[in-house]
Design a protein around this motif. Structure first.
Motif, PDB file in Angstrom:
ATOM      1  N   ASP A 189       1.107  -1.256  -0.255  1.00  0.00           N
ATOM      2  CA  ASP A 189       0.005  -0.121   0.001  1.00  0.00           C
ATOM      3  C   ASP A 189       0.884   1.160  -0.088  1.00  0.00           C
ATOM      4  O   ASP A 189       2.178   1.197   0.508  1.00  0.00           O
ATOM      5  N   PHE A 190       0.467   2.317  -0.660  1.00  0.00           N
ATOM      6  CA  PHE A 190       1.187   3.638  -0.603  1.00  0.00           C
ATOM      7  C   PHE A 190       0.274   4.692  -0.146  1.00  0.00           C
ATOM      8  O   PHE A 190      -0.798   4.715  -0.845  1.00  0.00           O
ATOM      9  N   PHE A 191       0.717   5.731   0.703  1.00  0.00           N
ATOM     10  CA  PHE A 191      -0.204   6.908   1.137  1.00  0.00           C
ATOM     11  C   PHE A 191       0.648   8.242   0.901  1.00  0.00           C
ATOM     12  O   PHE A 191       1.859   8.350   1.187  1.00  0.00           O
ATOM     13  N   TYR A 192      -0.048   9.082   0.460  1.00  0.00           N
ATOM     14  CA  TYR A 192       0.371  10.497   0.384  1.00  0.00           C
ATOM     15  C   TYR A 192      -0.353  11.312   1.551  1.00  0.00           C
ATOM     16  O   TYR A 192      -1.739  11.648   1.149  1.00  0.00           O
ATOM     17  N   GLY A 193       0.227  11.186   2.636  1.00  0.00           N
ATOM     18  CA  GLY A 193      -0.669  11.974   3.541  1.00  0.00           C
ATOM     19  C   GLY A 193      -1.711  10.935   4.157  1.00  0.00           C
ATOM     20  O   GLY A 193      -1.286   9.786   4.316  1.00  0.00           O
ATOM     21  N   SER A 194      -2.955  11.236   3.979  1.00  0.00           N
ATOM     22  CA  SER A 194      -3.860  10.316   4.222  1.00  0.00           C
ATOM     23  C   SER A 194      -4.598   9.753   2.916  1.00  0.00           C
ATOM     24  O   SER A 194      -5.464   8.874   3.254  1.00  0.00           O
ATOM     25  N   ALA A 195      -4.092  10.061   1.963  1.00  0.00           N
ATOM     26  CA  ALA A 195      -4.869   9.454   0.771  1.00  0.00           C
ATOM     27  C   ALA A 195      -4.232   8.324   0.196  1.00  0.00           C
ATOM     28  O   ALA A 195      -2.883   8.268   0.101  1.00  0.00           O
ATOM     29  N   LYS A 196      -4.780   7.344   0.140  1.00  0.00           N
ATOM     30  CA  LYS A 196      -4.456   5.947  -0.247  1.00  0.00           C
ATOM     31  C   LYS A 196      -4.155   5.760  -1.555  1.00  0.00           C
ATOM     32  O   LYS A 196      -5.121   5.855  -2.520  1.00  0.00           O
ATOM     33  N   VAL A 197      -3.030   5.680  -2.399  1.00  0.00           N
ATOM     34  CA  VAL A 197      -3.087   5.586  -3.791  1.00  0.00           C
ATOM     35  C   VAL A 197      -2.683   4.373  -4.347  1.00  0.00           C
ATOM     36  O   VAL A 197      -2.710   4.147  -5.538  1.00  0.00           O
TER      37      VAL A 197
ATOM     38  N   ASN B 138       5.381  13.332   3.897  1.00  0.00           N
ATOM     39  CA  ASN B 138       4.262  12.556   4.486  1.00  0.00           C
ATOM     40  C   ASN B 138       3.960  11.368   3.666  1.00  0.00           C
ATOM     41  O   ASN B 138       2.605  10.983   3.539  1.00  0.00           O
ATOM     42  N   ALA B 139       4.516  11.145   2.692  1.00  0.00           N
ATOM     43  CA  ALA B 139       4.641   9.769   2.071  1.00  0.00           C
ATOM     44  C   ALA B 139       4.919   8.578   2.845  1.00  0.00           C
ATOM     45  O   ALA B 139       6.002   8.673   3.526  1.00  0.00           O
ATOM     46  N   ARG B 140       4.014   7.423   2.901  1.00  0.00           N
ATOM     47  CA  ARG B 140       4.144   6.405   3.610  1.00  0.00           C
ATOM     48  C   ARG B 140       4.026   5.136   2.966  1.00  0.00           C
ATOM     49  O   ARG B 140       3.100   4.856   1.906  1.00  0.00           O
TER      50      ARG B 140
END
Lengths: 274, 282
Positions: A34-42, A82-84
């Motif tokens: 999974d990958f997130f930019y801030g709270s958006a899951k992309v 904030n990328a995770r």
């Protein structure tokens, strides 16, 4: 005495299943990524195996997450605040998002070529030698060898061998992109990531890049993002179709284009949307 | 009257006002240049560059000490302000959103607005009072403080103009953030940063007020950093206020030379900006 039937069973037991074979041969294994930019899951639970020394194409409409995914393989997304990432990507069985991963050495093993060619404002020679020099190499003769070898591999040597000390900006767009490929090859990576490497180039330059990809896969595992379906069909062995951050279908390129399992894939590759 | 006509007339009037405004803005510049060149150029001679000021009442002599003094002062200013300013600028460009950066940026903008005489007083307090002596160093320090904000802000802006692709390219080859900054990003912006430094130098080369009670001025030859030193601006100020025609002549010559120095710095700056623009358009 073994009967024919026994023989068949014996062979079946020896021969691993197709899926097992695939994962044995995998250079890059992605599991529930999974990958997130801030709270958006992309990216949503991407799972796939990218085979060694083959070309894998990532296709899908704009914003489907294919660029995010390819940039996750060399952790280029780390520089975005904030990328995770969640889940695992491993190369040769080593998880690259584990805490003991050295990002610098990861990026030296996993080269990258960008959509917009980005030569440094330096000479052609210094562009190619850059990766080696920051790695600490100072030996002039060895640098010369690597520069020549990389340019030959990137099919650019004959065009630039007499003007290695000229600015890289003096080259045409297609040449600049091959220069960037040569620059990536100079540090001797195992994997080459290409994020729409030909999208800003004219058809002739595009053809050269495609031929180059074809030649390079003998030595490198190549992952390429492309918007151009014909390009994916021409250059790749395997194709992954992304949609809204999910991996919809992943198979041999031939299967994806001729006989896709999913309706969405079929609609996309036949140009019904995208 | 048709609508089209009305529109054309209004447009013509607006255009006329713009043209007048431009003329009004340019007239003072043209007149300054005209007078300085007319009076200054004819007053220039070899002695002006090579000789020392003559005692009061004696004709002839030159400003050799003030010319060298100005060069020394701006050299000190550059040596002090450029390293600090560039490192500050790099920090601001690399960590644009941090709390510390916004404080530094605000401080630089405030410092940019501080009157130069106040900066002179600051240099007086920290570099003249403790040693009880005016000095070239104190003058250079005042000029350094004056040029610091310009250097900081131009460095920051120019580093941020470097395309993000260059950073990604360097990182993708296994560069650390530090080596990406110092081997790719700073070199790409370097011509522009030099320009910023030159513009800042041109500005402080023309300063008089902060030098009055720091460098103080000197009628004699001195290149010592610990002694008072002459400067073109102060010498012009002194001679222009005098009662002697020959000193007036020399003041014009000094003014002319100052304008030429500043013009040259600005032209070099312009040319290097053009080079940078060409480079960033591959």
């Amino acid at each position: 005495m073994l009967t024919a039937i026994d023989m068949e069973r014996f062979n079946a037991a020896l021969a691993p299943s197709a899926a097992a074979l695939e994962s044995m041969n995998a250079k890059i294994s992605v599991r529930d990524f999974d990958f997130f930019y801030g709270s958006a899951k992309v990216l949503h639970g991407i799972t796939l195996d990218i085979p060694d020394r083959q070309v894998t194409a990532l296709i899908g409409p704009s914003g489907c997450g294919k660029s995010t995914f390819i940039r996750s393989i060399n952790r280029m997304n780390d520089i975005i605040p904030n990328a995770r990432a969640k889940g695992t990507i491993s190369i040769d069985g080593r998880a690259i998002y584990s805490s003991d991963t050295d990002v610098v050495s990861l990026r030296r093993r996993v080269g990258m070529v960008f959509q917009r060619s980005n030569p440094f404002p330096k000479s052609i020679y210094d562009n190619i030698a850059y990766g080696l020099r920051i790695g600490g190499m100072r030996n002039r003769r060895e640098l010369n060898n690597v520069v020549e070898r990389s340019l030959i591999r990137a099919a650019l040597w004959d065009e630039v061998k007499d003007r290695l000390n000229e600015s890289a900006f003096a080259l045409s767009g297609g040449q600049q992109q091959r220069l960037c490929i040569a620059r990536a090859l100079a540090v001797d990576p195992e994997v080459l990531l290409m994020d729409e490497p030909a999208s800003a180039l004219d058809p002739i330059a595009t053809t050269k890049i495609e031929e180059l990809i074809w030649d390079l896969k003998v030595n490198y595992t190549i992952v390429i993002v492309t918007h151009n379906m014909q390009q994916a069909a021409r250059v790749s062995d395997r194709t992954a179709f992304f949609m809204l951050g999910r991996l919809v279908e992943y198979a041999d390129t031939k299967t994806i284009f001729m006989n896709p399992k999913e309706k969405m894939t079929e609609d996309y590759v036949t140009g019904r949307f995208g | 009257m048709s609508k089209a006509w009305r529109r054309k007339i209004i447009s013509a009037i607006a255009e006329g006002f713009c043209a007048i405004a431009v003329l009004l803005a340019l007239i003072p510049l043209a007149m300054i240049l005209f007078y300085v060149v007319k009076q200054g150029f004819t007053s220039l001679n070899w002695a002006f560059f090579t000789q020392m000021p003559k005692p009061v009442g004696e004709a002839g002599g030159g400003m050799a000490n003030a010319i060298v003094g100005t060069l020394i002062l701006i050299a000190i200013a550059a040596l002090l302000a450029v390293p600090i300013g560039c490192i500050c600028g790099i920090h601001l460009a690399e960590y644009p959103t941090s709390k510390f950066s916004s404080i530094v940026r605000f401080a630089a903008d405030v410092l940019n607005g501080v009157p130069s005489i106040v900066v002179g007083m600051f240099a007086y307090i920290i570099a003249v009072l403790p040693v009880k002596r005016f000095s070239a160093f104190a003058g250079g320090l005042a000029l350094a403080v004056l040029m610091l904000p310009t250097v900081v802000r131009t460095t920051e802006e120019l580093l941020r103009l470097v395309p993000a692709g260059l950073r990604e390219g360097a990182l993708a080859l296994g560069a650390t953030r530090t080596s990406a900054v110092f081997t790719v990003i700073v070199p790409a912006a370097l011509p522009g940063i030099l320009t910023g430094v030159l513009v800042a130098l041109a500005r402080v080369a023309g300063e008089t007020a902060p030098l009055l009670f720091t460098a103080f001025g000197n009628r004699f030859w001195s290149i010592s950093l610990r002694q008072p030193i002459a400067s073109l601006t102060q010498q012009v100020y002194l001679y222009a206020n005098s009662a002697y025609d020959d000193w007036h002549r020399q003041a014009w010559a000094g003014a002319f030379l100052l304008v030429m120095i500043i013009l040259t710095l600005s032209i070099i700056a312009r040319l290097s900006v053009r080079r940078l623009e060409r480079m960033n358009r591959p």
